[in-house]
Motif scaffolding. Structure first.
Motif, PDB file in Angstrom:
ATOM      1  N   ILE A 181       0.773  -1.784  -0.042  1.00  0.00           N
ATOM      2  CA  ILE A 181      -0.073  -0.128  -0.248  1.00  0.00           C
ATOM      3  C   ILE A 181       1.279   1.384   0.184  1.00  0.00           C
ATOM      4  O   ILE A 181       1.931   1.514   0.874  1.00  0.00           O
ATOM      5  N   PRO A 182       1.381   2.145  -0.757  1.00  0.00           N
ATOM      6  CA  PRO A 182       1.317   2.968  -1.180  1.00  0.00           C
ATOM      7  C   PRO A 182       0.924   4.065  -0.296  1.00  0.00           C
ATOM      8  O   PRO A 182      -0.144   3.921   0.067  1.00  0.00           O
ATOM      9  N   TYR A 183       2.021   5.676   0.933  1.00  0.00           N
ATOM     10  CA  TYR A 183       1.385   5.408   1.492  1.00  0.00           C
ATOM     11  C   TYR A 183       1.551   7.122   1.920  1.00  0.00           C
ATOM     12  O   TYR A 183       2.840   7.497   1.161  1.00  0.00           O
ATOM     13  N   GLY A 220      -1.016   9.776   5.190  1.00  0.00           N
ATOM     14  CA  GLY A 220      -2.041   9.358   5.848  1.00  0.00           C
ATOM     15  C   GLY A 220      -3.253  10.386   6.478  1.00  0.00           C
ATOM     16  O   GLY A 220      -4.028  10.147   7.418  1.00  0.00           O
ATOM     17  N   SER A 221      -3.534  11.379   5.864  1.00  0.00           N
ATOM     18  CA  SER A 221      -4.873  12.549   6.126  1.00  0.00           C
ATOM     19  C   SER A 221      -5.776  12.159   5.285  1.00  0.00           C
ATOM     20  O   SER A 221      -6.872  12.955   4.656  1.00  0.00           O
ATOM     21  N   GLY A 222      -6.365  11.315   4.628  1.00  0.00           N
ATOM     22  CA  GLY A 222      -7.254   9.814   4.142  1.00  0.00           C
ATOM     23  C   GLY A 222      -8.342   9.832   4.865  1.00  0.00           C
ATOM     24  O   GLY A 222      -7.872   9.527   5.659  1.00  0.00           O
ATOM     25  N   GLN A 279      -8.011  21.644   2.710  1.00  0.00           N
ATOM     26  CA  GLN A 279      -7.997  21.839   3.691  1.00  0.00           C
ATOM     27  C   GLN A 279      -6.773  21.206   4.469  1.00  0.00           C
ATOM     28  O   GLN A 279      -6.313  21.852   5.357  1.00  0.00           O
ATOM     29  N   SER A 280      -6.435  19.917   3.998  1.00  0.00           N
ATOM     30  CA  SER A 280      -5.768  19.221   4.552  1.00  0.00           C
ATOM     31  C   SER A 280      -3.731  19.348   3.814  1.00  0.00           C
ATOM     32  O   SER A 280      -3.643  18.756   4.225  1.00  0.00           O
ATOM     33  N   LEU A 281      -3.912  20.965   3.097  1.00  0.00           N
ATOM     34  CA  LEU A 281      -2.589  20.946   2.205  1.00  0.00           C
ATOM     35  C   LEU A 281      -1.371  20.599   3.636  1.00  0.00           C
ATOM     36  O   LEU A 281      -0.539  20.567   3.276  1.00  0.00           O
ATOM     37  N   SER A 329      -0.697  16.223   4.252  1.00  0.00           N
ATOM     38  CA  SER A 329      -1.094  15.265   2.732  1.00  0.00           C
ATOM     39  C   SER A 329       0.480  16.027   2.261  1.00  0.00           C
ATOM     40  O   SER A 329       0.939  16.742   2.235  1.00  0.00           O
ATOM     41  N   THR A 330       0.246  14.997   0.625  1.00  0.00           N
ATOM     42  CA  THR A 330       1.749  14.722   0.127  1.00  0.00           C
ATOM     43  C   THR A 330       1.015  15.513  -1.598  1.00  0.00           C
ATOM     44  O   THR A 330       0.125  14.707  -1.719  1.00  0.00           O
ATOM     45  N   VAL A 331       1.584  15.457  -2.256  1.00  0.00           N
ATOM     46  CA  VAL A 331       1.325  16.160  -3.444  1.00  0.00           C
ATOM     47  C   VAL A 331       1.080  14.728  -4.597  1.00  0.00           C
ATOM     48  O   VAL A 331      -0.249  14.684  -5.063  1.00  0.00           O
TER      49      VAL A 331
HETATM   50  C1  LIG Z   1      -8.407  17.783   7.966  1.00  0.00           C
HETATM   51  C2  LIG Z   1      -9.371  17.153   6.540  1.00  0.00           C
HETATM   52  C3  LIG Z   1      -9.409  18.158   5.174  1.00  0.00           C
HETATM   53  C4  LIG Z   1      -9.290  17.305   4.306  1.00  0.00           C
HETATM   54  N1  LIG Z   1      -9.501  18.881   2.877  1.00  0.00           N
HETATM   55  C5  LIG Z   1      -9.329  17.909   2.034  1.00  0.00           C
HETATM   56  C6  LIG Z   1      -9.887  19.243   0.407  1.00  0.00           C
HETATM   57  O1  LIG Z   1     -10.296  20.322   1.060  1.00  0.00           O
HETATM   58  N2  LIG Z   1      -9.617  18.273  -0.058  1.00  0.00           N
HETATM   59  C7  LIG Z   1      -9.296  16.890  -0.785  1.00  0.00           C
HETATM   60  O2  LIG Z   1      -9.045  16.716  -1.668  1.00  0.00           O
HETATM   61  N3  LIG Z   1      -8.973  16.317   0.001  1.00  0.00           N
HETATM   62  C8  LIG Z   1      -9.341  16.234   0.963  1.00  0.00           C
HETATM   63  N4  LIG Z   1      -9.016  15.698   2.438  1.00  0.00           N
HETATM   64  C9  LIG Z   1      -8.531  14.582   1.978  1.00  0.00           C
HETATM   65  C10 LIG Z   1      -7.085  14.155   2.170  1.00  0.00           C
HETATM   66  O3  LIG Z   1      -6.156  15.258   2.851  1.00  0.00           O
HETATM   67  C11 LIG Z   1      -7.121  14.087   0.562  1.00  0.00           C
HETATM   68  O4  LIG Z   1      -7.157  12.494   0.568  1.00  0.00           O
HETATM   69  C12 LIG Z   1      -5.358  13.875  -0.176  1.00  0.00           C
HETATM   70  O5  LIG Z   1      -4.591  14.310  -1.191  1.00  0.00           O
HETATM   71  C13 LIG Z   1      -4.728  12.570   0.551  1.00  0.00           C
HETATM   72  O6  LIG Z   1      -3.220  13.118   0.657  1.00  0.00           O
HETATM   73  P1  LIG Z   1      -2.096  11.669   1.604  1.00  0.00           P
HETATM   74  O7  LIG Z   1      -0.851  12.326   1.199  1.00  0.00           O
HETATM   75  O8  LIG Z   1      -2.301  11.779   3.083  1.00  0.00           O
HETATM   76  O9  LIG Z   1      -2.342  10.582   0.986  1.00  0.00           O
HETATM   77  P2  LIG Z   1      -2.928   9.613   1.985  1.00  0.00           P
HETATM   78  O10 LIG Z   1      -3.975   9.525   3.059  1.00  0.00           O
HETATM   79  O11 LIG Z   1      -1.482   8.529   2.198  1.00  0.00           O
HETATM   80  O12 LIG Z   1      -2.809   8.173   0.868  1.00  0.00           O
HETATM   81  C14 LIG Z   1      -4.383   8.416   0.278  1.00  0.00           C
HETATM   82  C15 LIG Z   1      -4.586   7.472  -0.650  1.00  0.00           C
HETATM   83  O13 LIG Z   1      -3.319   7.683  -1.952  1.00  0.00           O
HETATM   84  C16 LIG Z   1      -3.002   6.411  -2.396  1.00  0.00           C
HETATM   85  N5  LIG Z   1      -0.953   7.157  -2.301  1.00  0.00           N
HETATM   86  C17 LIG Z   1      -0.830   7.715  -1.821  1.00  0.00           C
HETATM   87  N6  LIG Z   1       0.268   8.483  -2.410  1.00  0.00           N
HETATM   88  C18 LIG Z   1       0.214   7.501  -3.420  1.00  0.00           C
HETATM   89  C19 LIG Z   1       1.262   7.882  -4.779  1.00  0.00           C
HETATM   90  N7  LIG Z   1       2.109   8.181  -4.470  1.00  0.00           N
HETATM   91  N8  LIG Z   1       0.913   6.810  -5.341  1.00  0.00           N
HETATM   92  C20 LIG Z   1      -0.332   5.935  -5.584  1.00  0.00           C
HETATM   93  N9  LIG Z   1      -1.313   5.900  -4.323  1.00  0.00           N
HETATM   94  C21 LIG Z   1      -1.211   7.159  -3.341  1.00  0.00           C
HETATM   95  C22 LIG Z   1      -2.929   5.781  -0.981  1.00  0.00           C
HETATM   96  O14 LIG Z   1      -3.018   4.126  -1.182  1.00  0.00           O
HETATM   97  C23 LIG Z   1      -4.363   5.640  -0.526  1.00  0.00           C
HETATM   98  O15 LIG Z   1      -5.336   4.919  -1.149  1.00  0.00           O
HETATM   99  C24 LIG Z   1      -8.294  15.846   4.081  1.00  0.00           C
HETATM  100  C25 LIG Z   1      -8.460  15.449   5.297  1.00  0.00           C
HETATM  101  C26 LIG Z   1      -8.053  15.539   6.147  1.00  0.00           C
HETATM  102  C27 LIG Z   1      -7.887  15.096   7.719  1.00  0.00           C
END
Ligand SMILES: Cc1cc2nc3c(=O)[nH]c(=O)nc-3n(C[C@H](O)[C@H](O)[C@H](O)COP(=O)(O)OP(=O)(O)OC[C@H]3O[C@@H](n4cnc5c(N)ncnc54)[C@H](O)[C@@H]3O)c2cc1C
Length: 485
Positions: A78-80, A83-85, A144-146, A149-151
């Motif tokens: 699982i790519p991570y 973890g803000s998803g 909102q999760s800027l 979260s990662t690009v």
């Molecule tokens: C308070 C809060 C506010 C939020 N607001 C928004 C918002 O305004 N807009 C929005 O779009 N989302 C929002 N989110 C949801 C979340 O932040 C987004 O979905 C964000 O894009 C997830 O990024 P992450 O790097 O944390 O991914 P993760 O949570 O680590 O992963 C999410 C999913 O993507 C996959 N993944 C991660 N990295 C990769 C990679 N490099 N290649 C392939 N798959 C990958 C993972 O396996 C998982 O299925 C919010 C979440 C919270 C908690």
């Protein structure tokens, strides 16, 4: 391969310090921000399993080797991102190998001539945007999760930022990418303006949530920071008038940076002491930006459209307060206080938007008389709108709350499909939305399953997510929720 041998093999690729096996470390990675899992955690329960091991590659070549090793051993991964998803996308269901991308955190190039920026997938969103701002640019993606979260996570989840009405969602911003496929090959989509070479491979990867490919690098559109800005705030007589105003703005071809419309409840919670909202209980905040002449012209048009919609212009204090805290989570604050708070973002065409809201609002009290329901609309397009809904159950024992929470989800997603809408605008599907994917995609879900089978015949990339099947022997991803429904 024994688990010790496996750990040693991963360590050869990424270095022993980047292979985490301790239970505490694995526990840290065992959840994302799925509200349901947060509720269960309050009762000491884990949704899913711990990851078998966490591997932290530092380069695309290391990701490739990790995947090749996993593929040879038939090990799920699982790519991570970070973890803000909020849909459980990174939750392991069978002790998968978690591939933490956060060491891949560099901007590789800024190309002003072609207005492109290339970045490694594990870079933190806030650091990325700050680095661009220092050079006078923005990528225009501000969830909102800027900060958390990662690009790569943005692209993997098909996310949307707070300025999507101007810059688009991430699928409109990603121009090129590199990704590792389940067989270890590297796929490259070159960052070209447009193509006519068959279906878009880029769009197969954007939104794949780690089920088809691990994104290692992204090339995004780059915009100059706007020279001028004007913030407008209006009080409107009702929701249809506010929705009509946003529709008119977008269909007239204007490019507002931010459009935020709030229903009566959310307006009231933000506008205490402002008289304009007593007679006109619905707030619209509209922000124009860009070249000064265009901003002035667009602001004049918006004022005239608003006047025709029965609005009065008023002070911008509620917007300024929102902006000052735009990256803080209100939902999590409620969860921390012991409430069952959740948010669900769907899309619907303009012609059905008012009816969708009315249908849900009318049905919520039958699930629980004290259930909170409210909505705002902050991603608007010529053809329709994202309805961002908050549901909240009062503090009560989990055995009582979880079935009600499940029924609220059924209501909101079910009514959305019944109104011809989409079950998700930007949070993605992950684990929790899987049950609605057949209803969402219809025959398209067969296409997605066929693509998955072809690219990942061993089902080793994030199995059980995006409505796709889990591996044999994995925890039933929905058992926990269904036990409570
Ligand atoms: C308070 C809060 C506010 C939020 N607001 C928004 C918002 O305004 N807009 C929005 O779009 N989302 C929002 N989110 C949801 C979340 O932040 C987004 O979905 C964000 O894009 C997830 O990024 P992450 O790097 O944390 O991914 P993760 O949570 O680590 O992963 C999410 C999913 O993507 C996959 N993944 C991660 N990295 C990769 C990679 N490099 N290649 C392939 N798959 C990958 C993972 O396996 C998982 O299925 C919010 C979440 C919270 C908690």
């Amino acid at each position: 391969m024994s688990s010790e041998t496996r750990v040693a093999e991963f360590a050869k690729i990424v270095g022993a310090q980047n292979v985490l096996t301790a239970e505490d470390d694995r526990r840290r990675y065992a959840h994302d921000k799925l509200p349901y899992a947060n509720f269960r955690a309050r009762a000491g329960a884990l949704v899913g399993t711990l990851p078998g091991v966490v591997v932290r590659p530092g380069t695309a070549a290391e990701v490739q080797q990790v995947v090749q090793l996993a593929a040879e051993a038939g090990l799920p991964v699982i790519p991570y991102g970070s973890g803000s998803g909020v849909l459980g996308g990174t939750i392991p269901l069978g002790e998968e190998v978690l591939i933490d991308m956060q060491r891949m955190d560099r901007i590789l190039s800024v190309d002003p001539e072609n207005a492109l920026v290339t970045v490694e997938a594990g870079m933190n969103g806030e650091l990325f945007e700050e680095a661009l701002n220092k050079q006078g640019y923005t990528a225009g993606h501000l969830p909102q999760s800027l900060t958390i979260s990662t690009v790569g996570g943005w692209a993997a989840c098909r996310g949307g930022g707070q300025e999507s009405s101007r810059y688009g969602k991430i699928e409109d911003i990603v121009v090129g990418l590199k990704a590792v496929l389940p067989d270890g090959r590297i796929l490259e989509v070159r960052p070209l303006p447009k193509r006519a070479t068959g279906p878009s491979i880029r769009d197969l990867i954007v939104g794949n949530e780690g089920t088809l490919a691990i994104i290692t690098e992204l090339t995004l559109r780059l915009w100059k920071l706007p020279e001028a800005e004007e913030v407008l705030a209006f009080a409107l007589p009702d929701r249809p008038a506010a929705l009509g105003l946003a529709r008119r703005i977008m269909q007239a071809g204007l490019h507002p940076r931010i459009v935020r419309l709030y229903d009566e409840k959310e307006t009231a919670s933000r506008t205490e002491g402002i008289d304009a909202y007593r007679e006109r209980p619905v707030m619209a905040n509209i922000v124009l930006c860009g070249e000064p002449g265009l901003v002035a012209a667009e602001a004049a048009l918006v004022r005239s459209f608003a006047g025709e919609a029965g609005a009065v212009e008023t002070e911008t204090r509620p917007f300024d307060e929102w902006r000052a805290h735009r990256y803080k989570s209100i939902s999590q604050q409620w969860q921390e206080k012991g409430f069952y708070n959740d948010t669900i973002e769907v899309t619907v065409n303009w012609s059905r938007a008012a009816a969708l809201y009315d249908a849900i609002r009318a049905a919520v009290p039958a699930i629980h008389p004290d259930a909170h329901f409210s909505a705002h609309w902050s991603h608007v397009y010529p053809e329709g709108v994202c309805q961002y809904m908050t549901i909240r159950l009062p503090q009560m024992p989990q055995d009582e709350a979880l079935p009600l929470h499940a029924r609220l989800w059924e209501l909101l997603e079910g009514e959305t499909l019944a109104h011809g809408g989409s079950i998700a605008h930007h949070h993605g599907t992950g684990l929790f939305r899987g049950p609605w994917m057949d209803g969402e995609l219809g025959v398209g879900m067969d296409v997605l399953r066929a693509v998955k089978d072809a690219l990942d015949p061993q089902n080793i990339f994030n199995p059980g997510k995006l409505g796709l099947p889990p591996r044999a022997g994995a925890i039933d991803p929905y058992r926990d929720r269904m036990d409570h429904a």
